[in-house]
Design a protein around this motif. Structure first.
Motif, PDB file in Angstrom:
ATOM      1  N   LEU A 167       3.682   4.706 -13.171  1.00 15.39           N
ATOM      2  CA  LEU A 167       4.581   4.413 -12.046  1.00 15.39           C
ATOM      3  C   LEU A 167       5.815   5.323 -12.075  1.00 15.39           C
ATOM      4  CD1 LEU A 167       4.433   0.516 -12.008  1.00 15.39           C
ATOM      5  CD2 LEU A 167       3.148   2.138 -10.597  1.00 15.39           C
ATOM      6  N   LEU A 180       2.148  -1.257  -8.564  1.00 12.40           N
ATOM      7  CA  LEU A 180       0.747  -1.646  -8.557  1.00 12.40           C
ATOM      8  C   LEU A 180       0.664  -2.846  -7.632  1.00 12.40           C
ATOM      9  CD1 LEU A 180       0.066  -1.551 -12.400  1.00 12.40           C
ATOM     10  CD2 LEU A 180      -0.455   0.223 -10.712  1.00 12.40           C
ATOM     11  N   TYR A 181      -0.458  -3.046  -6.963  1.00 15.40           N
ATOM     12  CA  TYR A 181      -0.559  -4.226  -6.111  1.00 15.40           C
ATOM     13  C   TYR A 181      -1.938  -4.850  -6.224  1.00 15.40           C
ATOM     14  CZ  TYR A 181      -3.152  -1.908  -2.294  1.00 15.40           C
ATOM     15  OH  TYR A 181      -4.089  -1.276  -1.542  1.00 15.40           O
ATOM     16  N   HIS A 196       2.562   1.744  -3.263  1.00 18.59           N
ATOM     17  CA  HIS A 196       1.548   2.170  -4.232  1.00 18.59           C
ATOM     18  C   HIS A 196       1.192   3.642  -4.033  1.00 18.59           C
ATOM     19  CE1 HIS A 196      -1.838   1.903  -6.949  1.00 18.59           C
ATOM     20  NE2 HIS A 196      -2.597   2.439  -5.998  1.00 18.59           N
ATOM     21  N   ARG A 227       0.829  -1.219   0.000  1.00 20.07           N
ATOM     22  CA  ARG A 227       0.000   0.000   0.000  1.00 20.07           C
ATOM     23  C   ARG A 227       0.857   1.261   0.000  1.00 20.07           C
ATOM     24  NH1 ARG A 227      -4.649  -1.563   4.345  1.00 20.07           N
ATOM     25  NH2 ARG A 227      -6.091  -2.496   2.865  1.00 20.07           N
TER      26      ARG A 227
END
Length: 97
Positions: free
Chosen positions: A75, A56-57, A50, A47
């Motif tokens: 990103l 991204l997760y 991100h 988190r």
């Protein structure tokens, strides 16, 4: 090393070592968290990375959706580490300076 130079992006588990090693190589990263862990440190790390714009997760059940909708251009590069700053901090804490 040759394969790493050809890789467009990486998919990794969300362990700190895996995340940092991949990010330090400058590759976009999709982090897959293990949501069955107690006190889920993987989720916390994913988190934060991100929020900072570096990864991204997702979890296993949302991996396909994440791959289909990903925008790797959004990103940000991960800043290089500065171990000398940490070493200097430790020197001060332990009275070596």
């Amino acid at each position: 090393e040759d394969i790493a130079s050809l890789t467009l992006f990486s998919v990794s588990l969300a362990g700190a070592g895996s995340c940092l090693e991949t990010l330090e190589k400058g590759k976009p990263l999709i982090v897959v968290i293990n949501d069955k862990l107690m006190d889920n440190h993987q989720l916390e790390l994913a988190r934060q990375l991100h929020r900072d714009g570096h990864v991204l997760y997702c979890n296993c059940s949302t991996l396909v959706e994440t791959l289909q909708s990903m925008d790797l251009s959004a990103l940000k590069p991960f800043p290089p580490g500065q171990p000398e700053k940490f070493a200097s901090f430790l020197d001060k804490v332990f009275g070596f300076q």
